[in-house]
Design an enzyme around this catalytic site. Structure first.
Site, PDB file in Angstrom:
ATOM      1  N   SER A  45       0.582  -1.851  -0.299  1.00 54.52           N
ATOM      2  CA  SER A  45       1.284  -0.651  -0.708  1.00 54.52           C
ATOM      3  C   SER A  45       1.475   0.296   0.485  1.00 54.52           C
ATOM      4  O   SER A  45       2.071  -0.080   1.480  1.00 54.52           O
ATOM      5  CB  SER A  45       0.504  -0.001  -1.854  1.00 54.52           C
ATOM      6  OG  SER A  45       1.302   0.850  -2.597  1.00 54.52           O
ATOM      7  N   HIS A  49       1.821  -4.643  -9.298  1.00 54.16           N
ATOM      8  CA  HIS A  49       1.895  -4.097  -7.948  1.00 54.16           C
ATOM      9  C   HIS A  49       1.150  -4.984  -6.966  1.00 54.16           C
ATOM     10  O   HIS A  49      -0.042  -5.235  -7.128  1.00 54.16           O
ATOM     11  CB  HIS A  49       1.301  -2.693  -7.957  1.00 54.16           C
ATOM     12  CG  HIS A  49       1.448  -1.943  -6.676  1.00 54.16           C
ATOM     13  ND1 HIS A  49       2.556  -2.053  -5.866  1.00 54.16           N
ATOM     14  CD2 HIS A  49       0.621  -1.055  -6.066  1.00 54.16           C
ATOM     15  CE1 HIS A  49       2.406  -1.272  -4.816  1.00 54.16           C
ATOM     16  NE2 HIS A  49       1.243  -0.657  -4.903  1.00 54.16           N
ATOM     17  N   ASP A  89       7.694  -5.154  -9.326  1.00 54.82           N
ATOM     18  CA  ASP A  89       6.635  -4.250  -8.862  1.00 54.82           C
ATOM     19  C   ASP A  89       7.038  -2.816  -9.228  1.00 54.82           C
ATOM     20  O   ASP A  89       8.103  -2.351  -8.847  1.00 54.82           O
ATOM     21  CB  ASP A  89       6.465  -4.383  -7.344  1.00 54.82           C
ATOM     22  CG  ASP A  89       5.272  -3.614  -6.802  1.00 54.82           C
ATOM     23  OD1 ASP A  89       5.026  -2.485  -7.268  1.00 54.82           O
ATOM     24  OD2 ASP A  89       4.589  -4.148  -5.913  1.00 54.82           O
TER      25      ASP A  89
END
Length: 519
Positions: free
Chosen positions: A234, A489, A461
């Site tokens: 991320s 995610h 996602d």
């Protein structure tokens, strides 16, 4: 991105939400973990020779430092890394970066530095959860090294609000729709920024992603590695890409999972992230319809969205009771809904929480909101909800004025996400109260001359849309794209053997997959 921060304030990119949920809600017995290899094995690494040479003479003492590892939690080891507070004044004040090592379980190949995202999530917690986050091939070959990026966790942590103020901030309405609500919203955003400056001092000016990336190169040298082996999730992909731009010749094998498009401004990031969460919520409702004899939310996706919207309207007007004499307010309810969308495996938690809320109890949604905010029974367990504000606003202090969130702006966001659009539109005002000023000049990220970098994205996602990974792979001169077809995610260790094998083969053997590769 674990956090979107307060959706109220600013966009966040976090993978750590889903593993936090995993740790908190794992309903199965843990299998005994294999014992780590003997410490003597860890020091006889097969890694390349050390390169501790500093990029400038004034940094030599930082690059040549030796880490003093001590046992801290069971078989885990902890240490601290000394770095300059301000790299423009390397001979001035210093800070300590907290480190945690999970020693390799087998024949040690080297160190794998990891970051869970945020920004603001403590990397030491991520490494401590290594047996849940990483698969056995990586656990056997690498010392897993987690670090709390500057401003987070135990690394000169940023402080902005008291726990009571932070409770009120997270509970507040992220979508003000009356003049009184807008005034209250503006006041709390301004209070947040002022609090960071008042309670954190000069540190608030030195928590940028660029400075954290410079810290990573000092860490690389202190670990005795000639190049960096790294897995960032991320926001950790932005950190990794920034490192590659600053130190292309030190790039070893970098995995950027759940990638961020570093070329986008806050407005476009917000619109596309809102669309990602809309897609995830619709997928969750469709799954309810497909797998239940009768979905409690309705017989169609539109009916399900309407049920959730009506629930939120009711909670805004009349908060629900929760355990410990707390109330589930509208801000808490949004975070409670967002949290399980990060991972398909935890959609059942969202169903249980929504059912409970529809029956008049806010306890389950509050528990999910607390996980999102790192809040425990005795208060907040880390400063991630404050650090994310400081880091994001230092990286990009641009902000929309409160009076600029007009019908046209909201309409653009609601076109992308009827459910979350207006919240993300208001989040553009989030840095209005920020008072931090960085000494680092902006950079364009291309990482020219770096070794191949593996960029990973997932089709549905919610926090980092697939198009961001596709864009970052194009922006990086040596970017290689790996795409996972799925929900949730980030991609690694999410049940896709094709993805896991490709990432592990790259990290362990240097095998670079074809560009692009679809799994």
């Amino acid at each position: 991105m674990k956090k979107l921060l307060a959706l109220v304030v600013v966009i966040a990119l976090v993978a750590s939400t889903f593993w936090a949920v995993a740790v908190a809600f794992d309903r199965t017995e843990d299998e005994p973990a294999p014992s780590p290899s003997d410490p003597s094995d860890s020091t006889s690494a097969t890694a390349e020779p050390t390169d501790s040479s500093a990029p400038s003479p004034e940094l030599e003492s930082f690059y040549s430092q030796e880490l003093d590892w001590e046992e801290c939690e069971g078989d885990l080891e902890c240490a601290t890394l000394t770095v300059p507070l301000d790299y423009a004044d390397a001979e001035g004040e210093t800070i300590e970066v907290a480190l945690l090592k999970v020693p390799a379980r087998g024949d040690r190949q080297g160190s794998l530095v990891v970051n869970p995202g945020g920004p603001g999530a403590p990397g030491t917690d991520y490494a401590a959860a290594a047996s849940r986050v990483f698969r056995e091939p990586l656990l056997r070959a690498f010392d897993i090294i987690g670090f709390d990026p500057r401003g987070t966790g135990e690394s000169a942590p940023i402080d902005c609000l008291t726990d009571e103020q932070l409770d009120a901030y997270l509970a507040s309405d992220p979508n003000p729709d009356t003049a009184a609500e807008e005034e209250a919203y503006a006041e709390i955003v301004q209070e947040f920024g002022q609090g960071c400056a008042e309670r954190s001092g000069d540190a608030v000016n030195h928590v940028s992603t660029i400075e954290a990336a410079r810290d990573m190169d000092v860490l690389r040298a202190a670990l005795g590695e000639s190049t960096l082996t790294y897995l960032g999730a991320s926001y950790g992909t932005k950190l990794g890409a920034t490192y590659a731009e600053l130190f292309p010749d030190k790039v070893g094998r970098l995995v950027l999972d759940g990638a961020v498009d570093v070329s986008l401004d806050n407005r476009q990031l917000g619109i596309e992230q809102a669309a990602g969460f809309e897609t995830a919520l619709r997928s969750y409702i469709q799954n309810c319809i497909d797998t239940a004899e009768t979905c409690f939310l309705g017989d169609s996706v539109d009916e399900g969205l309407a049920t959730i919207d009506e629930l939120l309207v009711q909670i805004e007007a009349d908060p629900l009771p929760a355990d410990d004499d707390r109330e589930l307010q509208i801000g808490n309810a949004f975070y409670g809904i967002v949290t399980p969308l990060y991972n398909r495996d935890y959609w059942f938690l969202l169903s249980a929480a929504l059912r409970s809320a529809l029956d008049g109890s806010g306890t389950a949604l509050m528990e999910l909101a607390d996980i999102y905010a790192s809040r425990g029974p005795e208060g907040y367990t880390d400063n991630s909800s404050e650090a994310i504000f400081a880091i994001n606003c230092l990286d990009d202090p641009s902000s929309v004025g409160f009076d600029e969130v007009d019908d046209e702006l909201v309409a653009d966001f609601e076109e992308a996400s009827p459910t979350f659009g207006s919240i993300f539109a208001w989040s553009l005002t989030g840095c209005s109260g920020s008072q931090g000023t960085t000494t680092e000049a902006p950079i364009e990220i291309r990482a020219e001359g770096a070794a191949p970098i593996l960029v990973v994205g997932t089709t549905r996602d919610p926090a980092t849309p697939l198009k961001w990974a596709e864009a970052l792979a194009e922006q990086l001169e040596t970017g290689v794209l790996l795409r996972r077809d799925g929900d949730g995610h980030t991609a690694y260790n999410s049940g896709n053997e094709c993805i896991d094998t490709a990432i592990e083969s790259y990290l362990l053997e240097g095998d670079v997959p074809a560009d692009p590769t679809d799994c």
